[in-house]
Each structure stands twice: as C-alpha cells, then as structure tokens.
Scaffold this active site. Structure first.
Site, PDB file in Angstrom:
ATOM      1  N   HIS A  58      -1.158   3.022  11.710  1.00  0.00           N
ATOM      2  CA  HIS A  58      -0.417   2.185  12.655  1.00  0.00           C
ATOM      3  C   HIS A  58       1.066   2.111  12.272  1.00  0.00           C
ATOM      4  O   HIS A  58       1.448   2.385  11.134  1.00  0.00           O
ATOM      5  CB  HIS A  58      -1.022   0.780  12.685  1.00  0.00           C
ATOM      6  CG  HIS A  58      -1.080   0.164  11.329  1.00  0.00           C
ATOM      7  ND1 HIS A  58       0.025  -0.345  10.697  1.00  0.00           N
ATOM      8  CD2 HIS A  58      -2.099   0.037  10.442  1.00  0.00           C
ATOM      9  CE1 HIS A  58      -0.306  -0.783   9.506  1.00  0.00           C
ATOM     10  NE2 HIS A  58      -1.591  -0.552   9.307  1.00  0.00           N
ATOM     11  N   ASP A 327      -3.677   3.135   6.604  1.00  0.00           N
ATOM     12  CA  ASP A 327      -3.149   3.989   5.533  1.00  0.00           C
ATOM     13  C   ASP A 327      -4.239   4.688   4.719  1.00  0.00           C
ATOM     14  O   ASP A 327      -4.175   5.905   4.506  1.00  0.00           O
ATOM     15  CB  ASP A 327      -2.215   3.192   4.602  1.00  0.00           C
ATOM     16  CG  ASP A 327      -2.826   1.899   4.068  1.00  0.00           C
ATOM     17  OD1 ASP A 327      -3.934   1.538   4.514  1.00  0.00           O
ATOM     18  OD2 ASP A 327      -2.196   1.257   3.206  1.00  0.00           O
TER      19      ASP A 327
END
Ligand SMILES: *[C@@H]1O[C@H](CO)[C@@H](O)[C@H](O)[C@H]1NC(C)=O
Ligand SMILES: *[C@@H]1O[C@H](CO)[C@@H](O)[C@H](O)[C@H]1NC(C)=O
Ligand SMILES: *[C@@H]1O[C@H](CO)[C@@H](O)[C@H](O)[C@H]1NC(C)=O
Ligand SMILES: *[C@@H]1O[C@H](CO)[C@@H](O)[C@H](O)[C@H]1NC(C)=O
Length: 460
Positions: A58, A327
């Site tokens: 994101h 991540d």
C-alpha cells in the site's frame, strides 16, 4: 594552506548534499522512489508487454498506533524539560507529532499514499495501454483499509481518461477483497505468510535488526547530545527520530528530522531494516520462499496460457494483474523467484549488496513480472520473454537473462519457476499444515469468480 583545503571541502560537501537523500535510505518509511538499475526500465525495442502482474505494498500511511505512541513519548520528553537545543536540533522544542486527527489517521493512508497509488495508475495506463477505456478492470486487494484504498486510488488513476458520465457502467473498475492476514486462507490470499505458523518461527529478522541497532544508536544519541544543554537523548530516542524522517516527509513534507542525522547514520538505519526484512520475510527466512511461491506459480501459469486464455476457475484475469498488500508479502516473492539471496553479515554491511529494504518495501513498492512479445530484428518471428522489475528497476533472474533487457525466455522462465517450487518447498509442508483438512498450497484467487460480497466497484 587553509584556503587550498577548504575550497575542495566546500565543493565536496555541496556535491554530497545533492547526491545523498535520506528518504532513499529509510527502508519501509521511505515514500516511493524508483530503485536504481543498470538495465533501462523502458520496454526493450521491438517488444510489447502483453501481460503483467504486480504485487505491491500500500501507499504511504500514518504510523501504526504503536509507533505513534513512540512519537508521543518523544514529544512528551521534548516538552517536559528546560533545555536549549542548537544546530540541527534547534527545532525540536516547537515540534509536535504530525498527526492532527488522531482517532482517524494512524494506520490509514496519507494523501501522499493516495497520490502514490493514483500516480501508479497513470503510469501503468501509459506504460501498457491495456483494457479499452479501462472498462471493468479487476484488481485484488488484501482487505485492510489501507490496501483497499490504495487499490481504489490506483483504479482512479488508471481509469481517469475520458468522460463516462452518461454511461458509468462502461468505465468501471472493481477490487476483489481478500481476507487479510488470517490463518484460514492458507496459500490462497495476498497475505499467505500470516497463515503459515512456521514462517514466524523461521524469522530471525527482528533479533538481528535489534542487535545491529544496539551497535550505533547510543553513539548517535551521544553525538546529538552535543547540541543540547539540559536534555539527554538516549539510544531509545534514535529509532523514532529516524522514522520521523520518512513518515513526516510523507505526511506534511517536513524533512527536518532527515537533516539531523549524518550519512553513515542513515546507512546504519537502513541496514538494520535490511537485516529485519532479509531474515524476517526475505531469502534469509527458510520458510519465506514457500509463502511467496504460490503467487509466483499462479502468475506463471497465467503467463504460460497467454492473454485472455480461459481458466479452470472461470475468471479470466485482465492482462494487467494487480495485487495490493503489505510490506512483508513482497520479500517472500523475491525469495521464491530466487533473487537477491546473498547472506547479509550481522555486523558489516556490504555496500554492493542487492537486498535493500528501501528498494523493495518502501511505501507502494512492488515486484512485477512482465510477459513480453518481441520480434527479432528483420524477421517476423515472435518470441516471448518474462522480465522481473522491482520498484521499476529490471532485475535479472540468475542464469536466465539472455533475452532483451536481461529478460528470460518464457520457456526457460517456466522451467525456472518449477525449479524454484522445489527449492522453495511446498506451502502446506513447510508451514506444517498437513493435519489441517482443507489447507491449500495453491493461490487460485486470480482465476476464481469472486463472491459478490467481496467485490467493491470503483467508478469515476
Ligand atoms: C517529566 O519530568 C518529570 C520530572 O523530571 C519526570 O518524572 C517524568 O518522567 C517526565 N516525563 C516524561 C514523559 O519524560
Ligand atoms: C465485469 O466483469 C465481470 C467478470 O469478468 C462480470 O461478471 C461483470 O458483469 C462485469 N461488470 C460489468 C459492469 O461489465
Ligand atoms: C477451511 O475451512 C475453514 C473452516 O471451515 C474455512 O473458514 C476456510 O475458508 C477454509 N479454507 C479454505 C482455503 O478453503
Ligand atoms: C539461499 O541460499 C542458501 C545458500 O545457498 C540456500 O540454502 C537457501 O535455500 C537459499 N534461499 C532461497 C530462498 O533460495
């Protein structure tokens, strides 16, 4: 003598100030930037990308509640003493944490994050030109709000050509939302490592990162204390202060925390992140590749079949396959592909290492696979190749880079993926889920017609 020495020094300082950007060494706190590469990132001449798959983090977000707590503690400490601060620390007395709507901001996208997502939509629309008018473009997102929002802003950037006010149904994008970081989806999600108990125990990332931080943070605090009278910073203050460089730059553009630290201190901060991700979710966690492999295999099957081929599950993925996640789900894909697997020293960074957290888990980072159809010079023969790009930079697959732009011939790529399946290990076995009845090692979501309840439409 004085003049002869000082002129080169000043010139050198100016050159260095232009060359070193802490925001490109802030690991997961870095706003997005293109990673450096020796190989041009443009599509090679005589080639056309006909399918591409991206898995991405994101966009830039506010801090998680835990790190926000750290910022608040730092603020309380800076407010709670009578002191003077000089030089690069002169501002800290009047600084306050850049969160002005605390109930609604921590964890969610910043406007920089929304802009990063929109910009990627524009960029990929220009790069590929897939999907007529962008109509009915399907993407996938892990269901936490920051991933969903990244998919929405991406779609708005991608779809934003033309005007469909009278026929909005012709310019629709949709996000298929996948349960996020739950155990019961096993390999069939964009967050498979969260469904793999053995993955967490395989990780030595945070222990190695913390041990490395212990080698420099106290020294940095000591250096900074020379700018302070009446206040003492300690090792524990350094982490939040360095995090604030990337985070605050993303939130409100304030880079004063970036200016506090020296280049070597940024390189140490970056390396601690490298250790954390390499040994936590990357090639240094022996279970990681098995969790990244299902996505690689699913994409490789789709590339083998070619654009718009029918699928067993009934959903034909668009030529551009986008998956929005977190991540920790990118380094497993790097590991599954067999990239960047050179051991990192626990104490001594190798400046020529390939694995850099700043290049693969910065905000809106991505790992992309492109299927390219290329015409050999002077012939009409079409050959198909696959290329990996990470944060735009093309990355050569070891032993398979003979094609244009260091790409890998499709057949050899498919063979490489099969070999990597063996090397990575089977998800269910590696994760010790043999006793779980419905556990699956296959990511089938890209070709499965979704439950309508999981579909979110995005229109202009
Ligand atoms: C503020 O100062 C008082 C008195 O020195 C101390 O007891 C307290 O722990 C300090 N609070 C913080 C957040 O540093
Ligand atoms: C979009 O595509 C899906 C599957 O390809 C289809 O089920 C759906 O009806 C389409 N929606 C629109 C608005 O065309
Ligand atoms: C496995 O079973 C559980 C419990 O019935 C269910 O919630 C889950 O969705 C299933 N997982 C898969 C991958 O089918
Ligand atoms: C990385 O290299 C080591 C040493 O050769 C090997 O044992 C390990 O399986 C490799 N990891 C991956 C993810 O390929």
């Amino acid at each position: 003598m004085f003049i002869r020495l000082s002129i080169p020094f000043v010139l050198g300082a100016v050159v260095l100030a232009g060359a070193f950007d802490p925001l490109q060494h802030a690991g997961p706190a870095s706003p997005y930037f293109d990673a450096p590469s020796q190989i041009p990132s443009s599509t090679p001449p005589n080639c056309k990308v006909d399918q591409a798959a991206y898995i991405l983090r994101h966009g830039a977000r506010y801090p998680e509640p835990g790190s926000f707590g750290g910022w608040q503690n730092l603020h309380a400490k800076l407010q709670n003493a009578t002191y003077t601060a000089r030089g690069p620390l002169a501002f800290i007395r009047s600084w306050s944490p850049p969160v002005d709507d605390a109930p609604h901001q921590p964890l969610y996208l910043t406007s920089t994050g929304a802009g990063e997502a929109f910009a990627l939509g524009v960029d990929l629309r220009k790069r590929y030109g897939f999907t007529k008018g962008g109509d009915n473009f399907t993407v996938w997102a892990a269901s936490q709000q920051r991933c969903v929002d990244t998919s929405t802003y991406f779609l708005r950037g991608y779809l934003s050509q033309g005007n469909y006010l009278a026929t909005p149904e012709l310019n629709r994008g949709r996000s298929i939302l996948l349960a996020d970081s739950v155990s019961y989806t096993h390999a069939n999600s964009l967050t498979p490592s969260a469904a793999c108990p053995a993955y967490a125990s395989g990780s030595t990332g945070s222990a190695k990162a913390n041990a490395y931080r212990a080698t420099y943070q106290a020294r940095v605090a000591q250096r900074l204390n020379t700018f302070l009278d009446g206040l003492t910073l300690d090792a524990g203050d350094i982490g939040p202060m360095q995090d604030l460089c990337g985070f605050q730059a993303g939130i409100n553009g304030d880079t004063r925390f970036c200016d506090i630290f020296e280049e070597s201190e940024w390189l140490d901060y970056e390396y601690a992140h490298d250790l954390n991700y390499f040994y936590g979710s990357g090639p240094g966690n022996p279970v990681s590749a098995a969790t990244g492999y299902p996505w690689v295999k699913a994409v490789s099957d789709i590339f083998a079949a070619g654009p718009n081929a029918p699928t067993k599950g009934g959903l034909v993925p668009p030529p551009l396959i986008m998956g929005f996640t977190h991540d920790n789900n990118l380094p497993p894909v790097v590991a599954a592909l067999g990239l960047w697997n050179a051991t990192l020293s626990p104490t001594t960074p190798d400046p020529s290492r390939s694995f850099r957290a700043s290049h693969v888990v910065a905000f809106r980072s991505y790992v992309a696979l492109e299927r390219m159809s290329c015409t050999a010079e002077g012939t009409s023969t079409n050959d198909v190749f696959v290329r990996v790009r990470i944060n735009r930079a093309p990355v050569a697959i070891p032993g398979c880079a003979s094609g244009p732009g260091a790409s890998c011939p499709l057949k050899a790529f498919l063979a490489h993926v099969e070999e990597r399946g063996v090397a990575s290990g089977d998800f269910v076995q590696k994760c010790a889920l043999q006793d779980v009845k419905n556990a699956t090692s296959v990511a089938s979501f890209l070709t499965t017609i979704p439950d309508p309840a999981d579909v979110q439409l995005v229109s202009l």
